[in-house]
Scaffold this active site. Structure first.
Site, PDB file in Angstrom:
ATOM      1  N   ASP A   1       1.224 -15.112 -11.959  1.00  0.00           N
ATOM      2  CA  ASP A   1       2.557 -15.832 -11.581  1.00  0.00           C
ATOM      3  C   ASP A   1       2.328 -17.436 -11.293  1.00  0.00           C
ATOM      4  OD1 ASP A   1       0.957 -16.278  -9.065  1.00  0.00           O
ATOM      5  OD2 ASP A   1       2.344 -14.712  -8.245  1.00  0.00           O
ATOM      6  N   SER A   2       3.534 -17.905 -10.763  1.00  0.00           N
ATOM      7  CA  SER A   2       3.427 -19.274 -10.918  1.00  0.00           C
ATOM      8  C   SER A   2       3.257 -19.776  -9.526  1.00  0.00           C
ATOM      9  CB  SER A   2       4.796 -19.957 -11.327  1.00  0.00           C
ATOM     10  OG  SER A   2       5.814 -19.555 -10.449  1.00  0.00           O
ATOM     11  N   GLY A   3       3.072 -18.861  -8.578  1.00  0.00           N
ATOM     12  CA  GLY A   3       3.074 -19.225  -7.026  1.00  0.00           C
ATOM     13  C   GLY A   3       4.402 -19.875  -6.490  1.00  0.00           C
ATOM     14  N   GLY A   4       5.703 -19.565  -7.492  1.00  0.00           N
ATOM     15  CA  GLY A   4       6.824 -20.180  -6.934  1.00  0.00           C
ATOM     16  C   GLY A   4       7.303 -19.012  -5.736  1.00  0.00           C
ATOM     17  N   PHE A   5       7.090 -17.652  -5.898  1.00  0.00           N
ATOM     18  CA  PHE A   5       7.468 -16.696  -4.897  1.00  0.00           C
ATOM     19  C   PHE A   5       6.841 -16.986  -3.770  1.00  0.00           C
ATOM     20  CE2 PHE A   5       7.195 -12.601  -2.946  1.00  0.00           C
ATOM     21  CZ  PHE A   5       8.752 -12.416  -2.436  1.00  0.00           C
TER      22      PHE A   5
ATOM     23  N   GLN B   1      16.546 -16.860 -12.904  1.00  0.00           N
ATOM     24  CA  GLN B   1      17.248 -16.854 -11.529  1.00  0.00           C
ATOM     25  C   GLN B   1      18.515 -16.646 -11.634  1.00  0.00           C
ATOM     26  OE1 GLN B   1      15.528 -16.494  -8.866  1.00  0.00           O
ATOM     27  NE2 GLN B   1      13.286 -17.003  -9.336  1.00  0.00           N
TER      28      GLN B   1
ATOM     29  N   GLY C   1      13.469 -13.435  -8.378  1.00  0.00           N
ATOM     30  CA  GLY C   1      14.696 -13.549  -7.281  1.00  0.00           C
ATOM     31  C   GLY C   1      15.140 -12.197  -6.924  1.00  0.00           C
TER      32      GLY C   1
ATOM     33  N   ASP D   1       5.056  -5.540 -11.868  1.00  0.00           N
ATOM     34  CA  ASP D   1       4.066  -5.345 -10.779  1.00  0.00           C
ATOM     35  C   ASP D   1       4.456  -5.493  -9.522  1.00  0.00           C
ATOM     36  OD1 ASP D   1       5.332  -8.523 -10.728  1.00  0.00           O
ATOM     37  OD2 ASP D   1       3.577  -8.260  -9.048  1.00  0.00           O
TER      38      ASP D   1
ATOM     39  N   CYS E   1      -3.021  15.996 -11.036  1.00  0.00           N
ATOM     40  CA  CYS E   1      -3.477  14.480 -11.313  1.00  0.00           C
ATOM     41  C   CYS E   1      -4.693  14.515 -11.958  1.00  0.00           C
ATOM     42  CB  CYS E   1      -3.317  13.580  -9.998  1.00  0.00           C
ATOM     43  SG  CYS E   1      -3.867  11.936 -10.267  1.00  0.00           S
TER      44      CYS E   1
ATOM     45  N   CYS F   1      -6.698  11.761 -11.751  1.00  0.00           N
ATOM     46  CA  CYS F   1      -7.782  10.647 -11.224  1.00  0.00           C
ATOM     47  C   CYS F   1      -8.878  11.165 -10.672  1.00  0.00           C
ATOM     48  CB  CYS F   1      -6.841   9.918 -10.133  1.00  0.00           C
ATOM     49  SG  CYS F   1      -6.706  10.549  -8.453  1.00  0.00           S
TER      50      CYS F   1
ATOM     51  N   CYS G   1      -8.093  12.945  -7.055  1.00  0.00           N
ATOM     52  CA  CYS G   1      -7.501  14.213  -7.273  1.00  0.00           C
ATOM     53  C   CYS G   1      -8.573  15.288  -7.862  1.00  0.00           C
ATOM     54  CB  CYS G   1      -6.361  14.165  -7.963  1.00  0.00           C
ATOM     55  SG  CYS G   1      -4.854  13.446  -6.846  1.00  0.00           S
TER      56      CYS G   1
ATOM     57  N   HIS H   1      -5.780   6.742  -6.940  1.00  0.00           N
ATOM     58  CA  HIS H   1      -4.879   7.544  -6.957  1.00  0.00           C
ATOM     59  C   HIS H   1      -3.522   6.808  -7.303  1.00  0.00           C
ATOM     60  CE1 HIS H   1      -2.076  11.047  -6.784  1.00  0.00           C
ATOM     61  NE2 HIS H   1      -1.206  10.371  -6.265  1.00  0.00           N
TER      62      HIS H   1
END
Lengths: 372, 372
Positions: A95-99, A191, A218, A268, A306, A308, A311, A337
């Site tokens: 990501d850009s660090g903006g958030f 945005q 956003g 994400d 499941c 995994c 499980c 899991h």
């Protein structure tokens, strides 16, 4: 190096309009729609890279803001980039660090040139500009980098939302000019807050800049979920069809399904890993709090069907014991899991799309109301 | 079920007198001398069972005192025993709780019948007798159980040491009578403090009881290392040659070598896992504190010639970053390394014994003075 980033739109579900495709990156192919586990500080918390491969992770996310602060992008560059530093040979998106700058750090000043902020760790002063963020992301060397944007808080009035959006557009142009790595794709970020016309305007403006992919920023910042879904519906017709669409920071099971229904390709979320460390399991029967006394003598697996490692091997009673005792293994097993649950859900989503039955698939799961 | 526990003495090193052998247990064979990772609360901290197999662990230890308190031996029994509860299919040894009752808990009263103590967790009152401990250990169902003993504190005077030792002998008789599981071997524990004649007396008394193996208790409790080594030398001629000898709670690299030199077959220690969680690496070049600034730009592996997952993949700079950021992955990777380091050392020890060169092998490593 030739630019190896392309997006192939493979199929649009006749029943739902949802789409599946393939992203080609320097570190391999990614089938979409995809969920990306979050590796904030050059590690997906409590997971080894081999654990991540075992749960079927194909692309992970790194956080530019955190990596810039610690260990520093120059150190990561010295190590040969983020892939080599953390030993993850599959694709990465940063990501850009903006958030983070607008949510974690203390903002001192938003200027046309960039943002002056104080680190949430030690209060030290830093200045992010579109150019400096491009330098950082190019040092990290992910397969996909995001433009530096301004994420307006929720709620924001129309005037401020326009200011932030227009600045984001100007910064996107500057990011594009500053970005030179040919083995890294740079995505723009749409945005526009919770204003339908602004969302459309932002989508159009960014589409004209012809990025290889687009983040939707956003959203999931405090608004009701139905508002987020409405925004997605409003803007999607103006997002380029042949480019991947990434709904940033969103990934609870219901949002994955609702997002895909509205044409999103990438997600994400920290929910899976954070919940895993806190003893909360995501399952096809809803969320489970493993510390609950009712699991004390429950020797059945967390989720019967499941596949995994957790499980296939351990009982709810054992997991409960681990969480009661604050044993690290609890966090490891439940993170595995929760990631596998979400990645498997996306495998099923892709299959349903390719078989033109994603509308039924999503409705059936959403109607159970257990994925919220 | 037939009693499947036997100890085969395979070879005595002509150069050093150190011995190697094979322990046959219901869950498989163990080559000795062996180091046993500690799984206090039904988990070797920060390790999945598959991680443990990957580092070459062949037998692990469970702590009876902790498992009795939480989750409770009855719950473990209900799960089908400790192996099934924690999904470890290889051998397990459980201690008797004696050491923990006398070191962690608050003792209220030591009686001929047993010990009244308060839990270190919630202060609740409990009473351990040889018979109740046998019941607990049989519920846990390890391959090897230990007799309930009294571990006298260091230093203790001769009078008290004799009292504690004689009680330990009487309790050993009672444990033997109370122990009925045919698929579990019960080891006696030699005590006698730091008094040579008492150590000899204890070794002889227990040898007469004909246990299938023997723990050496009450050492490494605060005395200088040379005193521990002297005690081992003094008592070893009186320990049955054809029975395994287990030096309880001891396992730093130097003590492993010094113990094997004096005829010890089995060791356990929390050092490897605890140090791993705290950023301390055991290596052939001595201990390393990973947080140290000198590793910030060190992109070499932790240990060049180590075959563990951590050393095969990650740099010191990355490990330092993980520990600085308190990332769980740091604990996972370094625990793996520290266990592998110790288990590989024991592989080398066994090879050196079988090739009649263990005297040289141990001397060479000990002279470097880096294993303390």
């Amino acid at each position: 190096m030739a630019y190896p980033f392309t997006f192939e739109l493979k199929h649009v579900c006749q029943q739902s309009g949802a789409r599946c495709g393939v992203l080609h990156t320097p570190h391999g192919e990614i089938e979409t729609p995809i969920f990306m586990p979050v590796g904030t500080q050059a590690t997906v918390k409590a997971m080894t890279p081999r654990d991540l491969i075992d749960v079927g992770a194909n692309i992970i996310l790194g956080n530019t803001y955190h990596l810039y602060l610690r260990p520093g992008h120059k150190l990561v560059e010295e190590a040969g980039g983020l892939h080599k530093f953390m030993r993850w040979d599959r694709p990465i998106l940063t990501d850009s660090g903006g958030f983070q700058v607008f949510s974690l750090a203390k903002i001192n000043d938003i200027q046309e040139d960039g943002v002056l902020f104080r680190s949430h760790i030690d209060g030290s002063k830093h200045f992010f500009t579109p150019e400096s963020v491009m330098e950082i992301e190019q040092s990290l060397g992910a397969d996909i980098a995001m433009c530096f944007d301004e994420c307006a808080p929720y709620p924001s009035d129309r005037k401020y939302t326009i200011e932030a959006m227009e600045r984001t557009h100007r910064w996107a142009e500057r990011c594009k000019s500053a970005h030179t790595r040919e083995d890294q794709a740079l995505f723009g970020i749409v945005q526009g807050g919770m204003f339908e016309d602004l969302r459309i305007q932002s989508a159009k403006t960014l589409a004209d800049m012809d990025f290889p992919g687009y983040g939707i920023g956003g959203l999931s910042v405090g608004e009701p979920k139905h508002v987020m879904y409405e925004m997605l519906e409003t803007m999607m017709p103006y997002m380029p069809e042949r480019k991947p669409r990434y709904l940033m920071g969103v990934g609870s099971p219901d949002c994955l399904l609702e997002g895909v229904l509205r044409g999103v390709d990438m997600f994400d979320c920290v929910l899976q890993t954070r919940a895993g460390r806190n003893g909360m399991a995501l399952t096809r029967h809803g969320r489970m709090t493993l510390k609950n006394a009712k699991y004390e003598h429950d020797f059945s697996p967390l989720e019967e069907d499941c596949d995994c490692y957790c499980c296939r091997n351990f009982s709810r009673a054992y997991l409960r014991h681990l969480f009661k005792e604050k044993e690290i293994l609890g966090a490891q097993l439940l993170t595995m899991h929760n990631l596998r649950f979400s990645l498997r859900l996306m495998e099923d989503v892709r299959r349903a799309i390719s078989e033109d039955r994603f509308g039924d698939f999503a409705r059936e799961l959403l109607e159970q109301g257990i994925y919220d």
